[in-house]
Each structure stands twice: as C-alpha cells, then as structure tokens.
Design an enzyme around this catalytic site. Structure first.
Site, PDB file in Angstrom:
ATOM      1  N   GLY A  50       0.837  -1.199   0.000  1.00 39.84           N
ATOM      2  CA  GLY A  50       0.000   0.000   0.000  1.00 39.84           C
ATOM      3  C   GLY A  50       0.870   1.246   0.000  1.00 39.84           C
ATOM      4  N   SER A  51       2.005   1.164   0.670  1.00 45.99           N
ATOM      5  CA  SER A  51       2.931   2.307   0.681  1.00 45.99           C
ATOM      6  C   SER A  51       3.398   2.602  -0.737  1.00 45.99           C
ATOM      7  CB  SER A  51       4.157   1.992   1.548  1.00 45.99           C
ATOM      8  OG  SER A  51       3.743   1.652   2.844  1.00 45.99           O
ATOM      9  N   ASP A  82      -7.224   1.068   4.406  1.00 47.52           N
ATOM     10  CA  ASP A  82      -7.938   0.487   5.554  1.00 47.52           C
ATOM     11  C   ASP A  82      -9.444   0.434   5.317  1.00 47.52           C
ATOM     12  OD1 ASP A  82      -5.535   0.340   6.889  1.00 47.52           O
ATOM     13  OD2 ASP A  82      -5.780   2.287   7.868  1.00 47.52           O
ATOM     14  N   SER A  85      -4.103  -1.526   0.312  1.00 49.62           N
ATOM     15  CA  SER A  85      -3.034  -2.367   0.862  1.00 49.62           C
ATOM     16  C   SER A  85      -3.574  -3.778   1.063  1.00 49.62           C
ATOM     17  CB  SER A  85      -2.564  -1.823   2.211  1.00 49.62           C
ATOM     18  OG  SER A  85      -1.764  -2.800   2.853  1.00 49.62           O
ATOM     19  N   HIS A 143      -4.815  -6.348   6.595  1.00 49.35           N
ATOM     20  CA  HIS A 143      -5.898  -5.617   5.930  1.00 49.35           C
ATOM     21  C   HIS A 143      -7.087  -6.489   5.519  1.00 49.35           C
ATOM     22  CE1 HIS A 143      -2.835  -2.365   5.730  1.00 49.35           C
ATOM     23  NE2 HIS A 143      -3.888  -1.766   6.205  1.00 49.35           N
ATOM     24  N   ASN A 148      10.938  -0.012  -9.001  1.00 50.54           N
ATOM     25  CA  ASN A 148      10.378  -1.337  -9.278  1.00 50.54           C
ATOM     26  C   ASN A 148       9.533  -1.712  -8.071  1.00 50.54           C
ATOM     27  OD1 ASN A 148       9.678  -3.944  -9.640  1.00 50.54           O
ATOM     28  ND2 ASN A 148      11.749  -4.758  -9.806  1.00 50.54           N
TER      29      ASN A 148
END
Ligand SMILES: Cc1ncc(COP(=O)(O)O)c(C=O)c1O
Length: 439
Positions: free
Chosen positions: A87-88, A194, A215, A220, A291
């Site tokens: 998710g980041s 979330d 995410s 999650h 990447n």
C-alpha cells in the site's frame, strides 16, 4: 512414472490435508490465547493457490497478477488498476503519477497537498518524497477523518491536491471533498488501504477521487501477505502509475506478455527524439521510476481472498457492532467512534479515545488489555509532526491540530477482524467489564 499433473495434484491434496490438521488443532483458550488486533484469515484455497503458483515457478508478475488486478478492478467498478508490492508503494505511485511530466497538469515542486497529521507515515511520505508541501488540517473527534470544514480554509494559490485516508475504514465525507475539489480544481487521492468495501451513499470508497490506493498487507481487509493496488478511471494517470511501477519505462504492455513485439505489437516501431529509430520500447524511459511489482505468488492468494471479501465484510461489521455495544455502556469514559449517516463502514478496527476525566489513563487501560492478551494499537502516528523524522519538514499547518493531539495522547484501537470468534468477543467483553467494575 507419474505425470506432472498427478504430482501436482498429490502436492495440493497434501497441502489441503496440512491445512485441515492445523485447523483441527486450533483452539481458543481464554487468557492463554492471544487475541490479535488483526490477522490473516484464509483456508486451504489460498494455501493451494500459493503452492500451485510456486510449482509453476514463473515467480515474477504474470498471469495471476493479470487475473487478480482484472478481478479487483471489476469488483471496484473502476476502469484501470495496477497491482503493487504494498500500500505504501501504491501511495508513492499515485503521488508520483500526479507529478509526471507526461500528464496535462502535473504537480510541480513546492505545490501544496492538503492532508492530515493523524496519518500512517506512508500516506504523508510520497508528498515529501516528490518535493511537494504538505498542508495539515485537523481531523474530527470520533470519525478520525479529515475535517472538511478546514480543507477550504487551507487552500492557497499553490494547492493542487487533497490526499487523505478513510481512517480505519470510516468513509470520509466524499460529497464535501468532491465539491471542494471541483470548485478549486484539485486532484483527489483516496488512501483506501484500511477501507476496502466501505461505502459512502452506497458507492465504494476508493471510487470517488482521481486515484485510490489499497493495501493487501496481512492485517488488511484482504491479504496477499504484502501487496497493494492503485485504481483510477483516468487512462493518462494509469499509464504513469504503470510506468513508474515498472522502472519508469515508456512501454505500457503488461509484464509477462509472450509476444516478442509486445502485447501492442509495436515494441520496435517507435521513434523518440535523441534515440535510434525503433529502439526497444521496453527500454525507453518516460518517467523516473522504481520497481514496485509484487510476485505472482502473492496475486494467486489475492484472487482467492477477493472471493471471500463479502463474507469478511459481514463479519467485520458483526464484530464491530458487538464491541461497539460493549463500550457504549461506558460512554462516559470513552469517546466512541462516529460515522456519517451516508456512510457504511467496513471497519478495519474499533477506535476509542479515553476521555480526559475518565479516571484512568490510556496507558493503564492498554496495559490491562495487554495483560489479558488482548492486543491494542495506537492510531498510527497520532500526530506525525511530533515524531523524530518529521520535526523539521517543510510544511504548513492550517488552524490548530487539537483533535489530532488528543488522539496522540488518548486514542487507541482494538481489532474487529474476521478471525475474532464469538468466544473471543465474549472474553473481550468480560475483560472490559471486569476493568470497569473495579473503577
Ligand atoms: C492508511 C494506510 N495507508 C497506507 C498503508 C501502507 O500499507 P502497506 O503496509 O501495505 O505498505 C497503511 C498500512 O497499514 C495504512 O494503514
């Protein structure tokens, strides 16, 4: 001699058997078994899908990646999706795409992005990493979401985007946010990491803004271990997200395509200024990229998890209601979570803020719960500006961050994830009742 498909079947049958044995041995012992705030909920299908993918030994993103993102994009009712390794990464890609020189109105260094200081770090980080300036506004008490009244006040000549999370699965006020964005021509990115399957006015969170991020980390709503996605209905943005995920390359054919001339059939047909005629499009770079791809094995699990999402959501809602009703009895001590009447949250967790005059502190209450093996978590950074890495960042703060600071001091959350059983919920209830009866 056995055929490959016979061997594969035997292996997968054994995986199923292993899962069954593990399940049989699972037992909740009150006071002895830890009650996690979240966790993977899966059955033999995910295990078999992962092993099946390993046996293929394709490893890198391929057919299962394509299948997962197709299913996920369709589930969400969006046009374009890109699967990522977290998710980041999805957040980094969304913000980086907005800064790509290849879109019509890119964000430029020093442009402002409105967000909140109550945040997970990697919602904020891409703003900083792209040389943009975060403008912080407060969140609301109880919803923990961006205070929409403050957004308009925070807008300056330099404001170009609003980037916020639907906190812990609680839908933000999308009517107001989209109205303001329309009025001031701002991009909107929804961090939906979330809030998968939460809805606002019946429409899924993550389908309102220009882009949304997800995410699939183990905690999650669905998981592939680590993983994420970016969704959009904007083809121009989609192409940049894909390019930046895949080293910045100009080619936008999916990875793992078999055709030597690329899925488009034009791999060697382009001419770019300064590059030789027909230079392989796979090795032409149109963005400064990364990447951030996941493995096909992860996507194999994601395909199975997505099928379970409706039942997960139902269970999350059930667990939330159970624990909400428990804490409702003690409303004089806790600020209970609130949600808008248009909102239908699929809660990630149940957030609580201990009232200043409760007669006990967060530290005391959390220590008690942890002693009963009931896991708790802080509401991410609380106020991220108080954390060592963020003390001297270039930013602007609009108004006071009073609610954010109260959350830093007195909020926490407990789990509602689908792995919580009735036995666990009952145990949690009696533990909380016991603490409150001692007061
Ligand atoms: C709101 C929010 N955004 C982004 C992330 C980052 O996701 P990941 O852990 O997959 O990198 C998280 C992580 O849990 C999150 O809660």
């Amino acid at each position: 001699m056995k055929t490959e498909s016979e061997i594969r079947k035997e292996i997968l049958d054994l995986v199923h058997e292993l899962y069954r044995i593990r399940e049989q041995n699972k037992k909740f012992i009150p006071g002895k078994t830890r009650i996690h705030y979240s966790g993977r909920v899966f059955d033999e299908k995910e295990m078999k899908a992962a092993v099946d993918s390993v046996l293929d030994f394709w490893l890198t993103l391929g057919k299962r990646g394509r299948e997962f993102i197709k299913d996920f994009t369709e589930y969400m009712g969006m046009k374009y999706g890109v699967v990522t390794n977290s998710g980041s990464s999805a957040n980094l890609l969304a913000l980086s795409a907005l800064c790509s020189k290849n879109i019509r109105k890119p964000l430029r260094m020093g442009d402002e992005v409105i967000t909140t200081a109550l945040t997970f770090p990697t919602t904020l980080n891409p703003i900083l990493q792209n040389g943009l300036t975060p403008v912080f506004v407060d969140v609301e008490e109880g919803t923990y979401n961006i205070d929409t009244e403050m957004i308009e006040r925070a807008i300056s000549q330099k404001t170009r985007a609003i980037f916020f999370a639907h906190t812990l699965g609680n839908p933000a006020d999308m009517d107001k946010i989209m109205d303001i964005a329309g009025k001031y021509n701002l991009y909107v990115i929804e961090d939906t990491c979330d809030a998968l399957d939460s809805r606002f006015k019946g429409k899924l969170c993550g389908t309102f803004g220009d882009m949304s991020t997800f995410s699939f980390y183990a905690a999650h709503h669905i998981t592939m271990g680590e993983g994420g996605a970016v969704l959009t209905n904007n083809y121009e943005l989609y192409k940049q997200v894909l390019s930046i995920r895949d080293w910045g390359r100009a080619c936008f054919c999916q990875t793992g395509e078999e055709n030597p001339s690329g899925a488009c059939g034009h791999r060697f047909d382009y001419k770019f200024e300064g590059l030789p005629e027909g230079y392989d499009h796979k090795y032409v770079y149109s963005n400064v990229g990364y990447n951030l791809k996941p493995l096909d094995i992860q996507c194999a699990m994601g395909i199975e998890q997505l099928k379970k999402l409706p039942s997960f959501t139902e269970r999350r809602k059930h667990n939330f209601n159970h624990l909400y009703n428990l804490f409702k009895k003690y409303e004089s001590k806790f600020i209970l979570p609130r949600w808008l009447k248009e909102a239908e949250p699929s809660w990630f967790a149940l957030p609580l803020t201990i009232r200043e005059d409760a007669g006990f502190t967060r530290k005391e209450f959390i220590a008690y719960l942890e002693s009963k093996l009931i896991e708790t978590r802080m509401l991410f950074a609380g106020n991220i500006l108080k954390h060592p890495a963020y003390k001297n960042i270039n930013c602007r703060i609009e108004g006071e961050l009073n609610n954010t600071n109260a959350i830093l001091e007195r909020a926490f959350f407990i789990g509602v994830y689908p792995g919580l059983t009735e036995e666990m919920l009952d145990y949690m209830s009696s533990a909380v009742d016991e603490f409150m009866n001692l007061r």
